[in-house]
Scaffold this active site. Sequence first.
Site, PDB file in Angstrom:
ATOM      1  N   HIS A  26       3.759  -2.389   2.968  1.00  0.00           N
ATOM      2  CA  HIS A  26       3.749  -1.034   2.400  1.00  0.00           C
ATOM      3  C   HIS A  26       4.991  -0.794   1.549  1.00  0.00           C
ATOM      4  O   HIS A  26       6.078  -1.242   1.913  1.00  0.00           O
ATOM      5  CB  HIS A  26       3.680   0.022   3.512  1.00  0.00           C
ATOM      6  CG  HIS A  26       2.359   0.052   4.220  1.00  0.00           C
ATOM      7  ND1 HIS A  26       2.049  -0.810   5.246  1.00  0.00           N
ATOM      8  CD2 HIS A  26       1.255   0.816   4.032  1.00  0.00           C
ATOM      9  CE1 HIS A  26       0.818  -0.564   5.667  1.00  0.00           C
ATOM     10  NE2 HIS A  26       0.301   0.420   4.947  1.00  0.00           N
ATOM     11  N   ASP A  60       0.814  -1.212   0.000  1.00  0.00           N
ATOM     12  CA  ASP A  60       0.000   0.000   0.000  1.00  0.00           C
ATOM     13  C   ASP A  60       0.852   1.268   0.000  1.00  0.00           C
ATOM     14  O   ASP A  60       2.031   1.230   0.365  1.00  0.00           O
ATOM     15  CB  ASP A  60      -0.874   0.046   1.260  1.00  0.00           C
ATOM     16  CG  ASP A  60      -2.052  -0.912   1.191  1.00  0.00           C
ATOM     17  OD1 ASP A  60      -2.081  -1.778   0.292  1.00  0.00           O
ATOM     18  OD2 ASP A  60      -2.941  -0.796   2.063  1.00  0.00           O
ATOM     19  N   ASP A  61       0.195   2.355  -0.356  1.00  0.00           N
ATOM     20  CA  ASP A  61       0.668   3.745  -0.171  1.00  0.00           C
ATOM     21  C   ASP A  61       1.731   4.197  -1.181  1.00  0.00           C
ATOM     22  O   ASP A  61       2.199   5.329  -1.106  1.00  0.00           O
ATOM     23  CB  ASP A  61       1.211   4.002   1.251  1.00  0.00           C
ATOM     24  CG  ASP A  61       0.149   3.826   2.327  1.00  0.00           C
ATOM     25  OD1 ASP A  61      -1.004   3.498   1.979  1.00  0.00           O
ATOM     26  OD2 ASP A  61       0.475   4.000   3.507  1.00  0.00           O
TER      27      ASP A  61
HETATM   28 NI    NI Z   1      -2.625   3.092   3.426  1.00  0.00          NI
END
Ligand code: NI
Length: 327
Positions: free
Chosen positions: A288, A144-145
């Site tokens: 992440h 993610d991100d």
């Molecule tokens: Ni996030």
Amino acid sequence: MLLRNYDNFGAHSGNLVAVNGSIIQRYRGNPVQVRVNDTAVDNARLNNTRVTDGSTITVSNGSDVTEPHTTKTVTIAHGTDVHDLGGVIQYVSRRGSDGLKEEWTGHLSGQTVTHHIIKQPINTQVTALTPRPAGKKVIALTFDDGPSQYSDAILDILKQQHVKATFFDLGAQSVQYAKVEQRMVKEGHQVASHTTTHQYLPGLSTTELRNEITRSFTALNRTSGVKTRVMRAPYGAFTAQDWQRSGDLIDMNVLWDIDTLDWKMPGADAIRKTLVSNAHNGAIALMHDGGGDRSQDIAALPGIISDLKKQGYQFVTVDQLIAMSQH
Ligand code: NI
């Protein structure tokens, strides 16, 4: 003459009625209906009708007349029924559609009423599933991100290990790191949306919420050509009300069932241990590749992949995992 003398035998003309059924003017509708020996008599010829002895005359009330009116076909918006959000993958199991109705607006009364439903609306159905593909041993790594300055190192490891993963990218990041975004797609990874700027979606107005979703899809499409309607809501926060406010924009909200807690930066070994010790068939693991210093994820990833390979796991994207779970 006969009718007038006998006051229509108690029968009366119909009324002039409004579109909503209320009476505008009494007895201004159709006149009484006369039948002689069971044959209806045309009202225009009533005075020329001769009645012979022994005839049976029946007089019945005239029918009502509806005021002049305009008819209009109007859309009936459909809703969203959220049945269950208790699974890792929340998705639209049936896409709804709007209905149609005919409305009448009376010229005299000014009233508008639904005259009839042409087509009933069909609600969208949202439900959830937790994939457990029968007879398989698969796991989906998700990041993610990103994309960020750390993503290339993660992509290098995945490429070297022949592992496909799923990236939930932020629209704003994908614009800034367009080259990395393109690389993810080119190397066969699944790219989906993590919204545009990582807001807590339940706290947004409907307009803001919808913009967060649509702008990320547009950004991903512009930078890498990806067309997706798959999303992971930031913090996993996406309520039944959010589905009702924006479920027409997405097909799926993908959560996770292994949280590495990498964002706490517990050290590469801890990230590896948390992921590997919780691994199970059909698991979706959260890591992440953006949103902060991701050097621990980069350090942990080769060990995670080798541990899982030793245990016999195959790595799949979320799309592949869902395809395996549907029989
Ligand atoms: Ni996030």
